[in-house]
Scaffold this motif. Sequence first.
Motif, PDB file in Angstrom:
ATOM      1  N   THR A   1       0.826  -1.208   0.000  1.00 46.31           N
ATOM      2  CA  THR A   1       0.000   0.000   0.000  1.00 46.31           C
ATOM      3  C   THR A   1       0.856   1.252   0.000  1.00 46.31           C
ATOM      4  OG1 THR A   1      -1.768  -1.150   1.194  1.00 46.31           O
ATOM      5  CG2 THR A   1      -1.819   1.240   1.227  1.00 46.31           C
ATOM      6  N   MET A   2       0.461   2.210  -0.833  1.00 41.81           N
ATOM      7  CA  MET A   2       1.088   3.527  -0.868  1.00 41.81           C
ATOM      8  C   MET A   2       0.117   4.532  -0.258  1.00 41.81           C
ATOM      9  SD  MET A   2       2.375   5.732  -4.186  1.00 41.81           S
ATOM     10  CE  MET A   2       0.775   5.715  -4.969  1.00 41.81           C
ATOM     11  N   TYR A   3       0.667   5.520   0.411  1.00 36.15           N
ATOM     12  CA  TYR A   3      -0.165   6.518   1.071  1.00 36.15           C
ATOM     13  C   TYR A   3       0.213   7.920   0.595  1.00 36.15           C
ATOM     14  CZ  TYR A   3      -0.845   2.637   4.305  1.00 36.15           C
ATOM     15  OH  TYR A   3      -1.132   1.412   4.854  1.00 36.15           O
ATOM     16  N   LEU A   4      -0.742   8.824   0.693  1.00 39.88           N
ATOM     17  CA  LEU A   4      -0.456  10.237   0.471  1.00 39.88           C
ATOM     18  C   LEU A   4      -1.102  11.010   1.616  1.00 39.88           C
ATOM     19  CD1 LEU A   4       0.855  12.312  -1.444  1.00 39.88           C
ATOM     20  CD2 LEU A   4      -1.418  12.659  -2.433  1.00 39.88           C
ATOM     21  N   GLN A   5      -0.279  11.490   2.526  1.00 37.15           N
ATOM     22  CA  GLN A   5      -0.760  12.322   3.615  1.00 37.15           C
ATOM     23  C   GLN A   5      -0.781  13.768   3.129  1.00 37.15           C
ATOM     24  OE1 GLN A   5      -1.854  11.493   6.791  1.00 37.15           O
ATOM     25  NE2 GLN A   5      -2.431  13.668   6.887  1.00 37.15           N
ATOM     26  N   MET A   6      -1.955  14.365   3.151  1.00 36.55           N
ATOM     27  CA  MET A   6      -2.131  15.717   2.630  1.00 36.55           C
ATOM     28  C   MET A   6      -2.523  16.635   3.776  1.00 36.55           C
ATOM     29  SD  MET A   6      -4.119  14.909  -0.950  1.00 36.55           S
ATOM     30  CE  MET A   6      -5.590  14.314  -0.136  1.00 36.55           C
ATOM     31  N   ASN A   7      -1.659  17.583   4.084  1.00 38.50           N
ATOM     32  CA  ASN A   7      -1.904  18.563   5.146  1.00 38.50           C
ATOM     33  C   ASN A   7      -2.014  19.963   4.560  1.00 38.50           C
ATOM     34  OD1 ASN A   7      -1.626  16.453   7.048  1.00 38.50           O
ATOM     35  ND2 ASN A   7       0.582  16.826   7.224  1.00 38.50           N
ATOM     36  N   SER A   8      -2.551  20.868   5.346  1.00 33.22           N
ATOM     37  CA  SER A   8      -2.695  22.273   4.923  1.00 33.22           C
ATOM     38  C   SER A   8      -3.330  22.362   3.536  1.00 33.22           C
ATOM     39  CB  SER A   8      -1.324  22.965   4.919  1.00 33.22           C
ATOM     40  OG  SER A   8      -0.730  22.909   6.195  1.00 33.22           O
ATOM     41  N   LEU A   9      -4.405  21.631   3.362  1.00 36.57           N
ATOM     42  CA  LEU A   9      -5.059  21.572   2.048  1.00 36.57           C
ATOM     43  C   LEU A   9      -5.610  22.924   1.641  1.00 36.57           C
ATOM     44  CD1 LEU A   9      -6.692  18.089   2.424  1.00 36.57           C
ATOM     45  CD2 LEU A   9      -5.231  18.783   0.515  1.00 36.57           C
ATOM     46  N   LYS A  10      -5.565  23.170   0.336  1.00 33.10           N
ATOM     47  CA  LYS A  10      -6.045  24.414  -0.250  1.00 33.10           C
ATOM     48  C   LYS A  10      -7.137  24.109  -1.263  1.00 33.10           C
ATOM     49  CE  LYS A  10      -1.299  26.229  -0.094  1.00 33.10           C
ATOM     50  NZ  LYS A  10      -0.191  26.796  -0.903  1.00 33.10           N
ATOM     51  N   PRO A  11      -8.010  25.067  -1.554  1.00 35.15           N
ATOM     52  CA  PRO A  11      -9.044  24.834  -2.566  1.00 35.15           C
ATOM     53  C   PRO A  11      -8.462  24.395  -3.904  1.00 35.15           C
ATOM     54  CG  PRO A  11      -9.588  26.782  -1.303  1.00 35.15           C
ATOM     55  CD  PRO A  11      -8.217  26.354  -0.855  1.00 35.15           C
ATOM     56  N   GLU A  12      -7.291  24.872  -4.249  1.00 32.76           N
ATOM     57  CA  GLU A  12      -6.682  24.482  -5.526  1.00 32.76           C
ATOM     58  C   GLU A  12      -6.166  23.049  -5.539  1.00 32.76           C
ATOM     59  OE1 GLU A  12      -5.972  27.174  -3.652  1.00 32.76           O
ATOM     60  OE2 GLU A  12      -3.813  27.659  -3.718  1.00 32.76           O
ATOM     61  N   ASP A  13      -6.223  22.357  -4.400  1.00 28.80           N
ATOM     62  CA  ASP A  13      -5.896  20.931  -4.372  1.00 28.80           C
ATOM     63  C   ASP A  13      -7.085  20.066  -4.783  1.00 28.80           C
ATOM     64  OD1 ASP A  13      -4.052  21.588  -1.377  1.00 28.80           O
ATOM     65  OD2 ASP A  13      -3.222  21.231  -3.382  1.00 28.80           O
ATOM     66  N   THR A  14      -8.235  20.684  -4.978  1.00 33.22           N
ATOM     67  CA  THR A  14      -9.426  19.950  -5.387  1.00 33.22           C
ATOM     68  C   THR A  14      -9.216  19.293  -6.739  1.00 33.22           C
ATOM     69  OG1 THR A  14     -10.923  21.382  -4.118  1.00 33.22           O
ATOM     70  CG2 THR A  14     -11.864  20.174  -5.992  1.00 33.22           C
ATOM     71  N   ALA A  15      -9.442  17.978  -6.778  1.00 35.95           N
ATOM     72  CA  ALA A  15      -9.218  17.209  -8.010  1.00 35.95           C
ATOM     73  C   ALA A  15      -9.595  15.755  -7.756  1.00 35.95           C
ATOM     74  CB  ALA A  15      -7.760  17.297  -8.447  1.00 35.95           C
ATOM     75  N   VAL A  16      -9.621  14.991  -8.828  1.00 39.04           N
ATOM     76  CA  VAL A  16      -9.642  13.535  -8.701  1.00 39.04           C
ATOM     77  C   VAL A  16      -8.189  13.082  -8.594  1.00 39.04           C
ATOM     78  CG1 VAL A  16     -10.273  11.341  -9.757  1.00 39.04           C
ATOM     79  CG2 VAL A  16     -11.780  13.330  -9.998  1.00 39.04           C
ATOM     80  N   TYR A  17      -7.890  12.311  -7.572  1.00 42.34           N
ATOM     81  CA  TYR A  17      -6.534  11.829  -7.333  1.00 42.34           C
ATOM     82  C   TYR A  17      -6.436  10.373  -7.768  1.00 42.34           C
ATOM     83  CZ  TYR A  17      -5.167  16.018  -4.840  1.00 42.34           C
ATOM     84  OH  TYR A  17      -4.849  17.322  -4.516  1.00 42.34           O
ATOM     85  N   TYR A  18      -5.394  10.091  -8.545  1.00 40.20           N
ATOM     86  CA  TYR A  18      -5.158   8.757  -9.063  1.00 40.20           C
ATOM     87  C   TYR A  18      -3.816   8.227  -8.564  1.00 40.20           C
ATOM     88  CZ  TYR A  18      -8.667  10.091 -12.571  1.00 40.20           C
ATOM     89  OH  TYR A  18      -9.810  10.509 -13.208  1.00 40.20           O
ATOM     90  N   CYS A  19      -3.757   6.930  -8.299  1.00 44.09           N
ATOM     91  CA  CYS A  19      -2.457   6.315  -8.095  1.00 44.09           C
ATOM     92  C   CYS A  19      -2.088   5.540  -9.347  1.00 44.09           C
ATOM     93  CB  CYS A  19      -2.424   5.431  -6.859  1.00 44.09           C
ATOM     94  SG  CYS A  19      -3.345   3.909  -6.964  1.00 44.09           S
ATOM     95  N   ALA A  20      -0.801   5.420  -9.558  1.00 39.64           N
ATOM     96  CA  ALA A  20      -0.288   4.773 -10.753  1.00 39.64           C
ATOM     97  C   ALA A  20       0.978   4.005 -10.410  1.00 39.64           C
ATOM     98  CB  ALA A  20      -0.005   5.805 -11.841  1.00 39.64           C
ATOM     99  N   ALA A  21       1.286   3.009 -11.238  1.00 39.07           N
ATOM    100  CA  ALA A  21       2.478   2.199 -11.017  1.00 39.07           C
ATOM    101  C   ALA A  21       3.246   2.023 -12.319  1.00 39.07           C
ATOM    102  CB  ALA A  21       2.099   0.839 -10.434  1.00 39.07           C
ATOM    103  N   ARG A  22       4.554   1.997 -12.178  1.00 40.12           N
ATOM    104  CA  ARG A  22       5.437   1.750 -13.307  1.00 40.12           C
ATOM    105  C   ARG A  22       6.403   0.641 -12.892  1.00 40.12           C
ATOM    106  NH1 ARG A  22       8.257   4.031 -17.757  1.00 40.12           N
ATOM    107  NH2 ARG A  22      10.483   3.538 -17.706  1.00 40.12           N
TER     108      ARG A  22
END
Length: 125
Positions: free
Chosen positions: A78-99
């Motif tokens: 499992t990969m994680y993304l801890q997002m702090n101090s979020l801003k309105p411009e961070d609004t989006a669909v977030y995708y994970c990807a692998a290579r």
Amino acid sequence: QVQLDESGGGLVQAGGSLRLSCLASGRTFSSSAMGWFRQAPGKEREFVAGIRWSDGATLYADPVKGRFTVSRDNAKNTMYLQMNSLKPEDTAVYYCAARSPTAYVYSGPSLYQYWGQGTQVTVSS
């Protein structure tokens, strides 16, 4: 074949925090890199952060440096993304990807073969 499943998105007020998770299944990732990307309406998909599975080396996009942290749990695949101090411009669909296989973490979306279905993150002002 690789399956990626994101979770953890939601609605949060500006200044708040969220943690996204990406569960990988289907194969091992000893020589892989995984990344988080996001896409807002009307905009291109952009790189957020990535991590090399073997040693945890990370790469961040400038807009999220100091606010977001990418990590992984090898035992849980499992990969994680801890997002702090979020801003309105961070609004989006977030995708994970692998290579895989790869020796580096790349920021170009076209360099990743496997993608999750995405999770919505909305930051209200």
